[in-house]
Design a protein around this motif. Sequence first.
Motif, short mmCIF file in Angstrom:
data_model
loop_
_atom_site.label_atom_id
_atom_site.label_comp_id
_atom_site.label_asym_id
_atom_site.label_seq_id
_atom_site.Cartn_x
_atom_site.Cartn_y
_atom_site.Cartn_z
N LEU A 130 1.58 5.95 6.48
CA LEU A 130 0.66 6.42 5.45
C LEU A 130 -0.73 6.41 6.06
N THR A 131 -1.66 7.17 5.48
CA THR A 131 -3.03 7.16 5.97
C THR A 131 -4.00 7.01 4.80
N GLY A 132 -5.03 6.19 5.00
CA GLY A 132 -6.01 5.97 3.92
C GLY A 132 -5.54 4.83 3.03
N ALA A 133 -5.93 4.89 1.77
CA ALA A 133 -5.68 3.75 0.90
C ALA A 133 -4.22 3.61 0.47
N GLY A 134 -3.44 4.70 0.49
CA GLY A 134 -2.03 4.64 0.11
C GLY A 134 -1.82 4.68 -1.40
N ALA B 255 0.82 -1.22 0.00
CA ALA B 255 0.00 0.00 0.00
C ALA B 255 0.85 1.28 0.00
N SER B 256 2.18 1.13 0.12
CA SER B 256 3.00 2.34 0.19
C SER B 256 3.50 2.72 -1.21
N SER B 257 4.38 3.69 -1.28
CA SER B 257 4.96 4.12 -2.55
C SER B 257 6.28 4.80 -2.21
N LYS B 258 7.09 5.04 -3.23
CA LYS B 258 8.38 5.69 -3.01
C LYS B 258 8.17 7.06 -2.34
N GLU B 259 7.18 7.80 -2.84
CA GLU B 259 6.92 9.15 -2.31
C GLU B 259 6.49 9.09 -0.84
N LEU B 260 5.62 8.11 -0.53
CA LEU B 260 5.17 7.99 0.86
C LEU B 260 6.34 7.60 1.76
N GLU B 261 7.17 6.66 1.29
CA GLU B 261 8.32 6.23 2.10
C GLU B 261 9.25 7.41 2.36
N THR B 262 9.47 8.23 1.33
CA THR B 262 10.38 9.38 1.48
C THR B 262 9.86 10.30 2.59
N LEU B 263 8.56 10.58 2.58
CA LEU B 263 8.01 11.49 3.59
C LEU B 263 8.01 10.85 4.99
N VAL B 264 7.70 9.55 5.03
CA VAL B 264 7.67 8.86 6.33
C VAL B 264 9.08 8.88 6.96
N TYR B 265 10.10 8.58 6.15
CA TYR B 265 11.46 8.55 6.71
C TYR B 265 11.97 9.96 7.04
N ALA B 266 11.58 10.96 6.25
CA ALA B 266 11.97 12.34 6.57
C ALA B 266 11.32 12.77 7.89
N ALA B 267 10.06 12.37 8.07
CA ALA B 267 9.35 12.74 9.30
C ALA B 267 10.02 12.12 10.51
N ARG B 268 10.36 10.84 10.39
CA ARG B 268 10.97 10.15 11.54
C ARG B 268 12.40 10.60 11.77
#
Length: 318
Positions: free
Chosen positions: A270-274, A247-260
Amino acid sequence: MTTASAPGKIILFGEHAVVSGATALGGAIDLRASITVQDSPGSVVITTDDLVLKGFSLDLLSGRLSSPQAAYATRYISAVVSELDARDVSIEIKSSLPVSAGLGSSASIIVAAVMAISEHQGQSLSKEEIAAISYRLEKKVQDGLASPTDTALATFGGYLQISREISALDLPMLDLVVGYTGVAHNTKSEVEKVQRLKERYPDLVEPIFKAMGAISERAAPLIREKNTSELGGLMNINHGLLEAIGASSKELETLVYAARGAGGAAGAKLTGAGGGGCMIALPGPAGQETLMTAIRQAGGYPFSVKSGQEGVRLEKEP
Ligand code: MEV
């Protein structure tokens, strides 16, 4: 003239798993869609001058459409118009929710439209009736693929625990940061993809859904205690499971890792369908600004939201 507004939502835990009956936990947020209905003899016109939906107008009787962006919102509004047999009205949509981003914009448009149109016709529907009609219409427009999560959150607001039944949870407001990837997604195709994976590997995916449901159930007391670090840890586990089911994507992973990382978030997922759309992050000791900066620097569009907001309501005339 009658105006109703309904909130968008974030799924805190359990998206996708909820489609197969596991528990999810969601909260209504302080971004809303509003629908204004006015008498307009001889026509049924849908308009928006909204930046998010990019202005259009549609005359449902003549079929004249002013812009291709209309297709998105009009699918949902047209379903409400025919369900409630609305005639001789103009319907204006305003929304501060990005579309196709996983924040429940279609559900909030449907729910606000059901309340505004029915009130304008002089019938007062209960929230239970609004939620039931809206869920049925969203499901119909999405060819049968929707859980009641988004429409229930837009109707009742607050926090809801959704499994086979929906129950309201009395929990405090949470300050979160949403990071929009800028990539639109399609809930229906994401849900289909994950459900196909489950059919192919039931022995692998069903335990993942079960773990997601267990996370949702653990989360409520942590929100009540404002136990940010454990809650953040659960967000990270839930995100890993969502990544595992595609359900993730490269863009979502980039933001998740930047946030952490640079953002110092206590947790991010991620939130919702992804597949695109948005991630959410819980600010850590470094605070909300640091987190928003990190998401922006990683190419995302951050905004702060408060969860646990009021559901659909009538708005007073200006
Ligand atoms: C979408 O916001 C959440 C999903 O679980 C789909 C649904 O519950 O309808 C992916």
